[in-house]
Structures are given as C-alpha cells and as structure tokens.
Design an enzyme around this catalytic site. Sequence first.
Site, PDB file in Angstrom:
ATOM      1  N   HIS A 112      38.979  15.313  17.897  1.00 55.98           N
ATOM      2  CA  HIS A 112      38.237  15.892  16.771  1.00 55.98           C
ATOM      3  C   HIS A 112      37.001  16.687  17.209  1.00 55.98           C
ATOM      4  O   HIS A 112      36.688  17.726  16.642  1.00 55.98           O
ATOM      5  CB  HIS A 112      37.827  14.760  15.808  1.00 55.98           C
ATOM      6  CG  HIS A 112      37.646  15.196  14.400  1.00 55.98           C
ATOM      7  ND1 HIS A 112      37.889  14.392  13.320  1.00 55.98           N
ATOM      8  CD2 HIS A 112      37.236  16.381  13.880  1.00 55.98           C
ATOM      9  CE1 HIS A 112      37.650  15.060  12.197  1.00 55.98           C
ATOM     10  NE2 HIS A 112      37.238  16.270  12.525  1.00 55.98           N
TER      11      HIS A 112
ATOM     12  N   TYR B  87      38.205  10.672   8.206  1.00 56.83           N
ATOM     13  CA  TYR B  87      38.203  11.070   6.783  1.00 56.83           C
ATOM     14  C   TYR B  87      38.383   9.842   5.874  1.00 56.83           C
ATOM     15  O   TYR B  87      38.141   9.922   4.672  1.00 56.83           O
ATOM     16  CB  TYR B  87      39.318  12.076   6.458  1.00 56.83           C
ATOM     17  CG  TYR B  87      39.217  13.425   7.144  1.00 56.83           C
ATOM     18  CD1 TYR B  87      38.102  13.784   7.885  1.00 56.83           C
ATOM     19  CD2 TYR B  87      40.253  14.350   7.050  1.00 56.83           C
ATOM     20  CE1 TYR B  87      38.024  15.019   8.526  1.00 56.83           C
ATOM     21  CE2 TYR B  87      40.181  15.590   7.673  1.00 56.83           C
ATOM     22  CZ  TYR B  87      39.069  15.911   8.415  1.00 56.83           C
ATOM     23  OH  TYR B  87      39.000  17.137   9.038  1.00 56.83           O
TER      24      TYR B  87
ATOM     25  N   LYS C 155      43.481  13.063  13.772  1.00 61.69           N
ATOM     26  CA  LYS C 155      42.520  13.331  14.850  1.00 61.69           C
ATOM     27  C   LYS C 155      41.800  12.053  15.268  1.00 61.69           C
ATOM     28  O   LYS C 155      41.575  11.173  14.439  1.00 61.69           O
ATOM     29  CB  LYS C 155      41.459  14.337  14.375  1.00 61.69           C
ATOM     30  CG  LYS C 155      42.019  15.479  13.563  1.00 61.69           C
ATOM     31  CD  LYS C 155      40.965  16.476  13.129  1.00 61.69           C
ATOM     32  CE  LYS C 155      41.565  17.488  12.168  1.00 61.69           C
ATOM     33  NZ  LYS C 155      41.519  17.096  10.751  1.00 61.69           N
TER      34      LYS C 155
ATOM     35  N   ASP D  83      46.860  17.786   6.939  1.00 65.54           N
ATOM     36  CA  ASP D  83      45.856  17.602   7.984  1.00 65.54           C
ATOM     37  C   ASP D  83      44.846  16.543   7.549  1.00 65.54           C
ATOM     38  O   ASP D  83      44.082  16.748   6.614  1.00 65.54           O
ATOM     39  CB  ASP D  83      45.118  18.924   8.241  1.00 65.54           C
ATOM     40  CG  ASP D  83      44.039  18.756   9.300  1.00 65.54           C
ATOM     41  OD1 ASP D  83      44.391  18.711  10.497  1.00 65.54           O
ATOM     42  OD2 ASP D  83      42.846  18.636   8.938  1.00 65.54           O
TER      43      ASP D  83
HETATM   44  P1  NAP Z   1      37.796  24.894   2.645  1.00 69.04           P
HETATM   45  O1  NAP Z   1      39.244  24.624   2.579  1.00 69.04           O
HETATM   46  O2  NAP Z   1      37.284  26.151   3.229  1.00 69.04           O
HETATM   47  O3  NAP Z   1      37.144  24.845   1.204  1.00 69.04           O
HETATM   48  C1  NAP Z   1      37.368  23.814   0.304  1.00 69.04           C
HETATM   49  C2  NAP Z   1      36.520  24.150  -0.950  1.00 69.04           C
HETATM   50  O4  NAP Z   1      37.071  25.304  -1.619  1.00 69.04           O
HETATM   51  C3  NAP Z   1      36.502  23.022  -1.918  1.00 69.04           C
HETATM   52  O5  NAP Z   1      35.202  23.002  -2.499  1.00 69.04           O
HETATM   53  C4  NAP Z   1      37.539  23.454  -2.981  1.00 69.04           C
HETATM   54  O6  NAP Z   1      37.169  22.947  -4.240  1.00 69.04           O
HETATM   55  C5  NAP Z   1      37.389  24.959  -2.964  1.00 69.04           C
HETATM   56  N1  NAP Z   1      38.639  25.659  -3.286  1.00 69.04           N
HETATM   57  C6  NAP Z   1      39.877  25.441  -2.780  1.00 69.04           C
HETATM   58  N2  NAP Z   1      40.763  26.315  -3.256  1.00 69.04           N
HETATM   59  C7  NAP Z   1      40.089  27.125  -4.111  1.00 69.04           C
HETATM   60  C8  NAP Z   1      40.463  28.230  -4.920  1.00 69.04           C
HETATM   61  N3  NAP Z   1      41.713  28.680  -4.931  1.00 69.04           N
HETATM   62  N4  NAP Z   1      39.497  28.821  -5.685  1.00 69.04           N
HETATM   63  C9  NAP Z   1      38.223  28.364  -5.667  1.00 69.04           C
HETATM   64  N5  NAP Z   1      37.804  27.317  -4.918  1.00 69.04           N
HETATM   65  C10 NAP Z   1      38.737  26.708  -4.143  1.00 69.04           C
HETATM   66  O7  NAP Z   1      37.019  23.694   3.404  1.00 69.04           O
HETATM   67  P2  NAP Z   1      37.437  22.381   4.190  1.00 69.04           P
HETATM   68  O8  NAP Z   1      38.009  21.359   3.292  1.00 69.04           O
HETATM   69  O9  NAP Z   1      36.247  21.967   4.984  1.00 69.04           O
HETATM   70  O10 NAP Z   1      38.518  22.894   5.256  1.00 69.04           O
HETATM   71  C11 NAP Z   1      39.908  22.741   5.080  1.00 69.04           C
HETATM   72  C12 NAP Z   1      40.456  21.600   5.926  1.00 69.04           C
HETATM   73  O11 NAP Z   1      40.172  21.801   7.303  1.00 69.04           O
HETATM   74  C13 NAP Z   1      39.805  20.243   5.641  1.00 69.04           C
HETATM   75  O12 NAP Z   1      40.224  19.661   4.431  1.00 69.04           O
HETATM   76  C14 NAP Z   1      40.198  19.479   6.884  1.00 69.04           C
HETATM   77  O13 NAP Z   1      41.541  19.048   6.797  1.00 69.04           O
HETATM   78  C15 NAP Z   1      40.029  20.549   7.954  1.00 69.04           C
HETATM   79  N6  NAP Z   1      38.694  20.494   8.611  1.00 69.04           N
HETATM   80  C16 NAP Z   1      38.650  20.198   9.945  1.00 69.04           C
HETATM   81  C17 NAP Z   1      37.426  20.131  10.600  1.00 69.04           C
HETATM   82  C18 NAP Z   1      37.393  19.812  12.067  1.00 69.04           C
HETATM   83  O14 NAP Z   1      36.299  19.616  12.615  1.00 69.04           O
HETATM   84  N7  NAP Z   1      38.520  19.738  12.729  1.00 69.04           N
HETATM   85  C19 NAP Z   1      36.237  20.393   9.909  1.00 69.04           C
HETATM   86  C20 NAP Z   1      36.313  20.695   8.546  1.00 69.04           C
HETATM   87  C21 NAP Z   1      37.545  20.761   7.914  1.00 69.04           C
HETATM   88  P3  NAP Z   1      38.051  21.858  -5.051  1.00 69.04           P
HETATM   89  O15 NAP Z   1      38.534  20.827  -4.051  1.00 69.04           O
HETATM   90  O16 NAP Z   1      37.072  21.294  -6.027  1.00 69.04           O
HETATM   91  O17 NAP Z   1      39.161  22.614  -5.673  1.00 69.04           O
END
Ligand code: NAP
Length: 283
Positions: free
Chosen positions: A107, A49, A74, A44
């Site tokens: 998005h 990004y 997106k 994704d």
């Molecule tokens: P997330 O996946 O909830 O959290 C990522 C955080 O968790 C990072 O700080 C990562 O640190 C940490 N992490 C990951 N696995 C872990 C584990 N097993 N143990 C401890 N910490 C861990 O947040 P997100 O990146 O915002 O959301 C996921 C994806 O959703 C995004 O990458 C993006 O593709 C999508 N997204 C979409 C929107 C939208 O508006 N459509 C908005 C936000 C996100 P490290 O990287 O340092 O390991």
Amino acid sequence: MRKLRLNNGTEMPQMGFGVFQITDQKQCEESVLTALKTGCRMIDTAACYGNEKAVGNAVLKSGIAREDVFLVSKVWIQDAGYDRTIRSFEKTLENLQTDYLDLYLIHMPYGDYHGSWRAMEELYRDGRIKAIGVCNFEADRLVDLILSHEVMPAVNQIEMHPFCQQRKLRKVMEMYDIRTMAWAPFAEGRNGIFQNDTLAAVGSVYYKTSAQVILRWLIQEGIAVIPKSVHQERIEENFMVDDFHLADAEMEKIRDMDTRDTMILAIRSLDEVYRLHEIRFEQ
Ligand code: NAP
C-alpha cells in the site's frame, strides 16, 4: 468490459470499483453489489479500509462466479515485512471469503516493504495471488524494488487525475511494462473538478458528464481506473463510458490540465510519513 494484459500474462479489467472511505459495512456491501450489477468485475479494497468482509459478502451475494471477479487488496505499513505480510494476507483472504487474490499490492513505500515483497513473491509462486504490485512508488523506489528481487511488479496504483498526470513516472513504468492504476480519478472531488470548464465543454459534445469524460480520458490513455461512489446513479453513470470516443484534440486539452504535482498524497513529505505510520487497525 475491456481488459488489460499485465506483464505476467494476467488479464485485468480496465475499470473497477474502489471502496476507500466506505466505512459503513452495509453501505459498502450495497455499493459493491450495485457496481457488480452494473457490470463491474474488479473491486479494489485494502486491509486498512476495514471493509474487506463487506466486499467478500457482496461478491458472494452477487452470485457471480469467483473467477469472474478480479479482487484487489493491499498490505498496510503496520504489516510490512515478511512474516507480518503473510499473516495479513491470510486475514485478507479470510475476510474476502476466498482462497486466492487476483492482485495484491504494497500500500505504501514505507517500512520493510522489501520483506513484504519477498512474501508476496512466494505467495505468487504458490499460486495464491495471480499478480503482485505496489502503490505510491515513485520511480527511484520502484526501480530499486525491481533490481532487488525477481518478480517484476505488474501494477503501480498511483494518484492520477487530470490535475496530476504522473508523466515522468509513467514513462519509467512503461520501460518495465508496469501498468498504471489510477486512484482518485476524480481527485476526490477537489479543485472544482466536477465543475471544470474544459471537462464540461468536452462532455457537452457527447452529452456526457465531467466524471464520464475523466474516466474516458484515462481509459484512452491505457490506464486502469477504480472510481468510488456510494450512489447508485453515479455508479451507473461511471460505468457508462464505452459508448463514446474522445478525439485527439480533446485528449490533448485534458493533458494540458496537468499541474505536474500531486494534490492528495505527497508521499515524500515528513508529515505524511508520520501520519501514515500512525494509522493502525485490527484487521
Ligand atoms: P475518487 O474516486 O476520485 O472520488 C470519489 C468521490 O467522487 C466521492 O466523493 C464520490 O462521492 C464522488 N463521485 C463519484 N462518482 C461521481 C460522479 N459521477 N459525479 C459526482 N461525484 C462523484 O476518490 P477515491 O475514492 O479516493 O479513489 C478511488 C479509489 O482508489 C478508492 O476508493 C480506493 O479504492 C483507491 N485509492 C487507493 C489509494 C492508495 O493509496 N492506493 C488512495 C486513495 C484511493 P459519492 O461516494 O458520495 O458518490
């Protein structure tokens, strides 16, 4: 890896890998390669990004056939509207070094997204996108979009984690057979989620981490998940969630963690409207 069937018949992996905030191109490429090596088959990304090229490079380097990787991107607010969406989509394909997308999403529900949807319907009918959908659409805007056009959104990618379970919105989405894809499944680490007692207690039964419990809970709720990490051991940990099953009582305990509010994105707040409209970039 388990797949979900979308409302147009497209099969989508239930678990993927998100690359939001991985702005270092080399790190993005390496993280995506690690995820693909771990068995992940959905990535994704998004125009805003700034890492579509790195994702495309990683897919090519992985040697995995293009048709075996489900690519999601997106269109950002600056490219809302028919013409701009077509242009942004072409740039996305060029960056990803591919000639089609598996899933293309609006998005944000801001700007001329009806124009964007018309463009996406056309690209979908031309076979250049396998499925189209939206992100961050609340029920009223989602239904307005549905009633205004012909092609039903296949996915709504929304903030969803144990503290924000989006039950009302998910009910409406179920009525139209629209799949939920959870962004920020770990609430981006906020609110002490990795130290939460309930999640830790459930995890201890299965020798699993809180992160794995969250992903397992979302999977059993029938939701698609796209966790992000730049660490190999965490990426591997996040994809090791198929070897245990949460009992009904454990699912219920996690359901009780719901605050019935978002924690990261208040899509209706004026501050967000101003902030998000200001984000502009060269694709
Ligand atoms: P997330 O996946 O909830 O959290 C990522 C955080 O968790 C990072 O700080 C990562 O640190 C940490 N992490 C990951 N696995 C872990 C584990 N097993 N143990 C401890 N910490 C861990 O947040 P997100 O990146 O915002 O959301 C996921 C994806 O959703 C995004 O990458 C993006 O593709 C999508 N997204 C979409 C929107 C939208 O508006 N459509 C908005 C936000 C996100 P490290 O990287 O340092 O390991």
